[in-house]
Design a protein around this motif. Structure first.
Motif, PDB file in Angstrom:
ATOM      1  N   GLY A 248       0.822  -1.220   0.000  1.00  0.00           N
ATOM      2  CA  GLY A 248       0.000   0.000   0.000  1.00  0.00           C
ATOM      3  C   GLY A 248       0.851   1.262   0.000  1.00  0.00           C
ATOM      4  N   LYS A 249       1.997   1.199   0.681  1.00  0.00           N
ATOM      5  CA  LYS A 249       2.867   2.396   0.749  1.00  0.00           C
ATOM      6  C   LYS A 249       4.085   2.254  -0.171  1.00  0.00           C
ATOM      7  N   ARG A 250       4.111   1.220  -0.973  1.00  0.00           N
ATOM      8  CA  ARG A 250       5.235   0.969  -1.903  1.00  0.00           C
ATOM      9  C   ARG A 250       6.568   1.056  -1.161  1.00  0.00           C
ATOM     10  N   VAL A 251       6.661   0.231  -0.122  1.00  0.00           N
ATOM     11  CA  VAL A 251       7.839   0.272   0.753  1.00  0.00           C
ATOM     12  C   VAL A 251       8.945  -0.634   0.192  1.00  0.00           C
ATOM     13  N   ASP A 252      10.176  -0.176   0.276  1.00  0.00           N
ATOM     14  CA  ASP A 252      11.323  -1.060   0.002  1.00  0.00           C
ATOM     15  C   ASP A 252      11.789  -1.640   1.323  1.00  0.00           C
ATOM     16  N   LEU A 253      11.626  -2.950   1.492  1.00  0.00           N
ATOM     17  CA  LEU A 253      12.096  -3.649   2.705  1.00  0.00           C
ATOM     18  C   LEU A 253      13.322  -4.455   2.299  1.00  0.00           C
ATOM     19  N   MET A 254      14.470  -4.108   2.880  1.00  0.00           N
ATOM     20  CA  MET A 254      15.715  -4.752   2.428  1.00  0.00           C
ATOM     21  C   MET A 254      16.616  -5.094   3.609  1.00  0.00           C
ATOM     22  N   GLY A 255      17.653  -5.853   3.343  1.00  0.00           N
ATOM     23  CA  GLY A 255      18.601  -6.208   4.398  1.00  0.00           C
ATOM     24  C   GLY A 255      20.014  -5.926   3.930  1.00  0.00           C
ATOM     25  N   THR A 256      20.938  -5.944   4.876  1.00  0.00           N
ATOM     26  CA  THR A 256      22.333  -5.783   4.494  1.00  0.00           C
ATOM     27  C   THR A 256      23.247  -6.489   5.484  1.00  0.00           C
ATOM     28  N   VAL A 257      24.418  -6.871   5.024  1.00  0.00           N
ATOM     29  CA  VAL A 257      25.405  -7.538   5.880  1.00  0.00           C
ATOM     30  C   VAL A 257      26.792  -7.266   5.307  1.00  0.00           C
ATOM     31  N   LEU A 258      27.790  -7.128   6.177  1.00  0.00           N
ATOM     32  CA  LEU A 258      29.150  -6.833   5.701  1.00  0.00           C
ATOM     33  C   LEU A 258      30.015  -8.079   5.539  1.00  0.00           C
ATOM     34  N   ARG A 259      30.024  -8.934   6.569  1.00  0.00           N
ATOM     35  CA  ARG A 259      31.104  -9.934   6.694  1.00  0.00           C
ATOM     36  C   ARG A 259      31.215 -10.913   5.521  1.00  0.00           C
ATOM     37  N   PRO A 260      30.101 -11.438   4.991  1.00  0.00           N
ATOM     38  CA  PRO A 260      30.273 -12.417   3.910  1.00  0.00           C
ATOM     39  C   PRO A 260      30.579 -11.800   2.545  1.00  0.00           C
ATOM     40  N   ARG A 261      30.688 -10.468   2.469  1.00  0.00           N
ATOM     41  CA  ARG A 261      30.925  -9.871   1.146  1.00  0.00           C
ATOM     42  C   ARG A 261      32.301 -10.267   0.605  1.00  0.00           C
ATOM     43  N   THR A 262      32.414 -10.232  -0.716  1.00  0.00           N
ATOM     44  CA  THR A 262      33.708 -10.552  -1.342  1.00  0.00           C
ATOM     45  C   THR A 262      34.706  -9.434  -1.045  1.00  0.00           C
ATOM     46  N   ASN A 263      35.989  -9.733  -1.238  1.00  0.00           N
ATOM     47  CA  ASN A 263      37.031  -8.723  -1.044  1.00  0.00           C
ATOM     48  C   ASN A 263      36.754  -7.484  -1.898  1.00  0.00           C
ATOM     49  N   GLY A 264      36.330  -7.708  -3.145  1.00  0.00           N
ATOM     50  CA  GLY A 264      36.070  -6.585  -4.050  1.00  0.00           C
ATOM     51  C   GLY A 264      34.906  -5.737  -3.563  1.00  0.00           C
ATOM     52  N   GLU A 265      33.847  -6.383  -3.090  1.00  0.00           N
ATOM     53  CA  GLU A 265      32.682  -5.641  -2.590  1.00  0.00           C
ATOM     54  C   GLU A 265      33.060  -4.806  -1.367  1.00  0.00           C
ATOM     55  N   LYS A 266      33.878  -5.412  -0.482  1.00  0.00           N
ATOM     56  CA  LYS A 266      34.304  -4.661   0.716  1.00  0.00           C
ATOM     57  C   LYS A 266      35.173  -3.471   0.315  1.00  0.00           C
ATOM     58  N   ALA A 267      36.071  -3.686  -0.638  1.00  0.00           N
ATOM     59  CA  ALA A 267      36.968  -2.593  -1.068  1.00  0.00           C
ATOM     60  C   ALA A 267      36.151  -1.442  -1.642  1.00  0.00           C
ATOM     61  N   LEU A 268      35.117  -1.774  -2.407  1.00  0.00           N
ATOM     62  CA  LEU A 268      34.272  -0.738  -3.019  1.00  0.00           C
ATOM     63  C   LEU A 268      33.538   0.068  -1.941  1.00  0.00           C
ATOM     64  N   LEU A 269      32.957  -0.638  -0.989  1.00  0.00           N
ATOM     65  CA  LEU A 269      32.233   0.047   0.097  1.00  0.00           C
ATOM     66  C   LEU A 269      33.194   0.945   0.885  1.00  0.00           C
ATOM     67  N   ILE A 270      34.378   0.408   1.176  1.00  0.00           N
ATOM     68  CA  ILE A 270      35.340   1.176   1.980  1.00  0.00           C
ATOM     69  C   ILE A 270      35.821   2.405   1.204  1.00  0.00           C
ATOM     70  N   SER A 271      35.903   2.306  -0.126  1.00  0.00           N
ATOM     71  CA  SER A 271      36.304   3.493  -0.895  1.00  0.00           C
ATOM     72  C   SER A 271      35.212   4.570  -0.826  1.00  0.00           C
ATOM     73  N   GLU A 272      33.952   4.148  -0.738  1.00  0.00           N
ATOM     74  CA  GLU A 272      32.848   5.116  -0.578  1.00  0.00           C
ATOM     75  C   GLU A 272      32.908   5.762   0.810  1.00  0.00           C
ATOM     76  N   VAL A 273      33.229   4.950   1.824  1.00  0.00           N
ATOM     77  CA  VAL A 273      33.354   5.474   3.196  1.00  0.00           C
ATOM     78  C   VAL A 273      34.512   6.475   3.251  1.00  0.00           C
ATOM     79  N   ARG A 274      35.594   6.144   2.538  1.00  0.00           N
ATOM     80  CA  ARG A 274      36.769   7.052   2.489  1.00  0.00           C
ATOM     81  C   ARG A 274      36.328   8.432   1.986  1.00  0.00           C
ATOM     82  N   LYS A 275      35.487   8.421   0.951  1.00  0.00           N
ATOM     83  CA  LYS A 275      35.057   9.668   0.314  1.00  0.00           C
ATOM     84  C   LYS A 275      34.041  10.430   1.179  1.00  0.00           C
ATOM     85  N   HIS A 276      33.055   9.721   1.705  1.00  0.00           N
ATOM     86  CA  HIS A 276      31.904  10.403   2.313  1.00  0.00           C
ATOM     87  C   HIS A 276      31.966  10.509   3.841  1.00  0.00           C
TER      88      HIS A 276
END
Ligand SMILES: NC(=O)c1ccc[n+]([C@@H]2O[C@H](COP(=O)([O-])OP(=O)(O)OC[C@H]3O[C@@H](n4cnc5c(N)ncnc54)[C@H](OP(=O)(O)O)[C@@H]3O)[C@@H](O)[C@H]2O)c1
Length: 324
Positions: A248-276
């Motif tokens: 009814g409210k067109r809600v996005d219900l999602m989840g997230t987790v860090l530890r099982p991510r691949t090395n590349g995925e972690k590096a990408l996220l950390i580069s965003e954290v570096r910037k922002h």
């Protein structure tokens, strides 16, 4: 080196502090000397034998975040040199005075930040930023954070505020609310949450750091077009949700987790954290309180404290007298 070791799965009786020769970094790794190590709820779950350990990580060597000084670098490391102060994520064995880390899973520690303060940051800021990013948080969004008094909650609160969003935390006790009020963190008590959010015409983003049955409540108060990000299963794995609100409210219900991510995925996220996020730390807009510091040899007390309600910020281990 000294590091915390689990003899098996169970309670604090499986905790041990082992002494080993210092490890050598692999090609893309650095070796860090560490004074303070950050504990996380998942360390307790792992000690209990209930955490799904990612492939390649040891169930016996807890610790997923690190802050320290580079004392050796691998053959292909270009980003760091000996003496650099860095912080970031590792997949195992970070409750130690020597820790191996991938070169692109690290951030430079701003000069203005002490070693103690740096140890409070990596898991909290990376998880908090990731959740806000998943929720596509924008200027002016009303952002509600359940479980705001922990490290992740306080990081998410401050990052949301710096983004120009309007954060509000949910806590379970008046004492916690008062403690946070003194830090300038606006909260509402869990019991008043639904009425309060309705009075504010809903929430655009809900960062759900407890989960379980609370997800149903979140769906009832989220605004039309709102986003709910589930970051934890501390409140339980199962939830019955009002799907009429979801659609009814067109809600996005999602989840997230860090530890099982691949090395590349972690590096990408950390580069965003570096910037922002790193600039917010450097100029003092983002700090995580230290709830308690325990000597490494009292690791059992630290684990007990970690499980107590009403903590404000991070629990750390001090390896000062444990340095081999
Ligand atoms: N998905 C990921 O990759 C990821 C990464 C990091 C952390 N996490 C999870 O995110 C959560 C927050 O992490 P943190 O380091 O900030 O933990 P923390 O410092 O231990 O804080 C936990 C927060 O959750 C609240 N809480 C815990 N159990 C609750 C329950 N049953 N009902 C209501 N509130 C409850 C606590 O309230 P009280 O103080 O009142 O107990 C506190 O506000 C943890 O569950 C952690 O495992 C997930």
């Amino acid at each position: 080196m000294k590091r915390v070791y689990f003899l098996g799965a169970g309670g604090n009786e499986v905790l041990d502090l082992e002494t080993l020769p210092d490890p050598h970094p692999g090609d893309e790794q650095v070796l860090l000397q560490v004074r303070y190590a950050g504990l996380n709820p998942l360390d307790v779950i792992q000690r209990n034998g209930k955490y799904p350990i990612p492939e390649g990580a040891s169930p016996y060597h807890p610790g997923v975040e690190v802050a320290g000084t580079v004392i050796a670098v691998g053959a292909k490391v270009r980003r760091w040199i000996e003496g650099d102060r860095v912080m970031g994520l590792v997949s195992e064995a970070a409750l130690a005075d020597r820790v191996l880390a991938q070169q692109d899973h690290l951030l430079a520690v701003p000069e203005s930040i002490s070693d103690l303060a740096a140890a409070t940051l990596p898991e909290a800021i990376i998880t908090g930023f990731d959740a806000l990013q998943r929720a596509r948080t924008q200027l002016g969004d009303r952002v509600v954070i359940r479980g705001v008094n922990g490290g992740v909650g306080l990081a998410a609160y401050q990052i949301a505020k710096a983004m120009g969003a309007v954060p509000l935390g949910i806590v379970r006790s008046a004492q916690t609310a008062n403690n946070l009020d003194r830090l300038g963190v606006t909260t509402v008590l869990e019991d008043d949450f639904v009425a309060e959010i309705r009075e504010r015409n809903g929430a655009d983003v809900i960062i759900e750091l407890v989960g379980g049955a609370y997800i149903a409540q979140d769906l009832r108060v989220v605004a039309s077009g709102g986003r709910i990000v589930v970051v934890s299963v501390a409140g339980g794995n199962e939830a019955t949700i009002p799907t009429n609100h979801l659609l009814g409210k067109r809600v996005d219900l999602m989840g997230t987790v860090l530890r099982p991510r691949t090395n590349g995925e972690k590096a990408l996220l950390i580069s965003e954290v570096r910037k922002h996020v790193l600039p917010l730390i450097a100029d003092g807009q983002l700090t995580i309180p230290v709830e308690g510091v325990f000597p490494a040899k009292s690791v059992a007390d630290a684990f007990d404290h970690l499980e107590k309600p009403g903590k404000i910020g991070k629990v750390l281990l001090d390896f000062e007298n444990a340095i081999s």
